[in-house]
Write an enzyme that holds these catalytic residues in place. Structure first.
Site: not given
Length: 390
Positions: A202, A254
């Site tokens: 991610s 993230h």
């Protein structure tokens, strides 16, 4: 290598369809023949056509991103092979898959391996990184996934974003953007998620999103619909980061990946400005290849990027806990509600073995259970402990 001779358009929207500079019309110019006018019109091409032959505007075959996807899938298959749920745990989901069956959904709802297997395969464990000098986990964790659901979401996003970016900028730039962004995401995750094992691509995928956004700013002159494009991209990022505040999602990876990719995009994805492409073959003095604002953004971003990596790595290997210096930062990754808790402490249990009877008590919530098991494996005990502590 990896190039093809065809024109290309930037990733977002359309380039400005500006024509060559037009001087005030006089009487003689109004009498140009039709053939001369057609010749003049033919010399006026789009920005992409005038950029053909310039390295930054060649179209590339996308092969690296598909290879990254295949590598992630292969690593997940190997992880499930090592996990071997029937032998090590016994309580499995989709048992017809045999050795590749998943851990119980009570332990891993993402349909994947146990946390112990992820740790063994190179998941990001801060204690091992700091105390055992296993810094390689900052990279290896980006190739592991918690389950089929986790893998599918990340790989579909990577294909959708990465292939087009690689076609526009080539495998070297996009490969570096992907790998370095994943590394940056791992550093921020390690500074704030001190007790969990973190895995997933991610951070690297968010790095591509960050690079797409900064590419618009540094190549500002070539876009005609930049405001709409920026708003769209910001909304996409905001929605994904918003979902990251749910429990079980490493939003620090993230954020770290996006921030790293955003800065790196200014460095790697810079293109010549419109004026240079338009006038590079014109007689007389020619403009610089890059505008002043592009040079400033490139320099500042590179310095900030270096400062971030140096400060982050020094803090990490000095065992600095980011939460102690930012009391509210934990809300960036999980917001507690009446429906869920943000307690991410690893499962910890006491065990007692009397003959074939195994007694386990979770130290977090006090729940206990008794099981008839002879010589249970560490993986089986860990699986039962995780279930009790949920």
């Amino acid at each position: 290598m990896g190039e093809k001779d065809s024109e290309t358009a930037p990733i977002w929207g359309k380039t400005q369809q500006r024509e060559n500079n037009i001087e005030p019309m006089d009487v003689e110019s109004s009498s140009l023949s039709g053939q001369q006018q057609r010749s003049q019109n033919q010399s006026r091409g789009s920005y992409e056509e005038r950029g053909r032959g310039v390295k930054e505007f060649r179209s590339w075959y996308s092969w690296l991103i598909p290879c990254f996807v295949v590598a992630n899938v292969v690593v997940f298959v190997i992880t499930m092979y090592v996990n071997n749920c029937p032998k090590k745990s016994g309580d499995c989901f989709a048992g017809f898959l045999g050795r590749f069956s998943f851990q119980s959904t009570r332990e891993n709802p993402l349909l994947g391996p146990s946390s112990l297997t992820l740790q063994t395969m190179g998941g990001l464990d801060v204690r091992k990184v700091v105390k055992r000098d296993e810094g390689w986990r900052l990279l290896s964790c980006n190739w592991l996934h918690g389950g089929v659901v986790h893998l599918l979401v990340n790989m579909l996003t990577l294909l959708f974003i990465g292939i087009r970016m690689e076609r526009e900028f080539g495998f070297i730039r996009i490969g570096l953007l992907y790998l370095i962004s994943g590394f940056g995401g791992s550093i921020l995750s390690a500074l704030f998620l001190r007790s969990n094992i973190s895995v997933g691509a991610s951070g690297a995928v968010f790095g591509l999103l960050g690079g797409m956004l900064s590419e618009i700013f540094i190549n500002w002159t070539i876009y005609s619909n930049k405001v709409v494009t920026i708003i769209t991209l910001v909304l996409i990022v905001a929605v994904n980061l918003g979902l990251g505040v749910l429990p079980g999602v490493d939003n620090f990876a993230h954020i770290g990946g996006f921030g790293t990719g955003f800065l790196l995009g200014f460095v790697l994805l810079i293109r010549p400005h419109f004026g240079w492409i338009n006038q590079r073959y014109a007689p007389g003095a020619k403009p610089h290849k890059y505008k002043t604002y592009q040079a400033i953004l490139w320099t500042v971003s590179l310095l900030l990027l270096l400062a971030w990596f140096i400060a982050g790595l020094i803090s990490l290997f000095n065992n600095v806990d980011g939460n102690k210096h930012c009391s509210w930062c934990h809300y960036l990754s999980c917001v507690p509600t009446s429906r869920w808790s943000c307690n991410r402490e690893p499962a910890s249990c006491t065990t007692t073995q009397l003959g074939n009877q195994l007694s386990i008590t979770c130290l977090r919530n006090g729940k206990s259970g008794s099981y008839i098991l002879a010589n249970p494996s560490d993986s089986r005990i860990n699986s039962l402990c995780v279930q009790l502590c949920r």
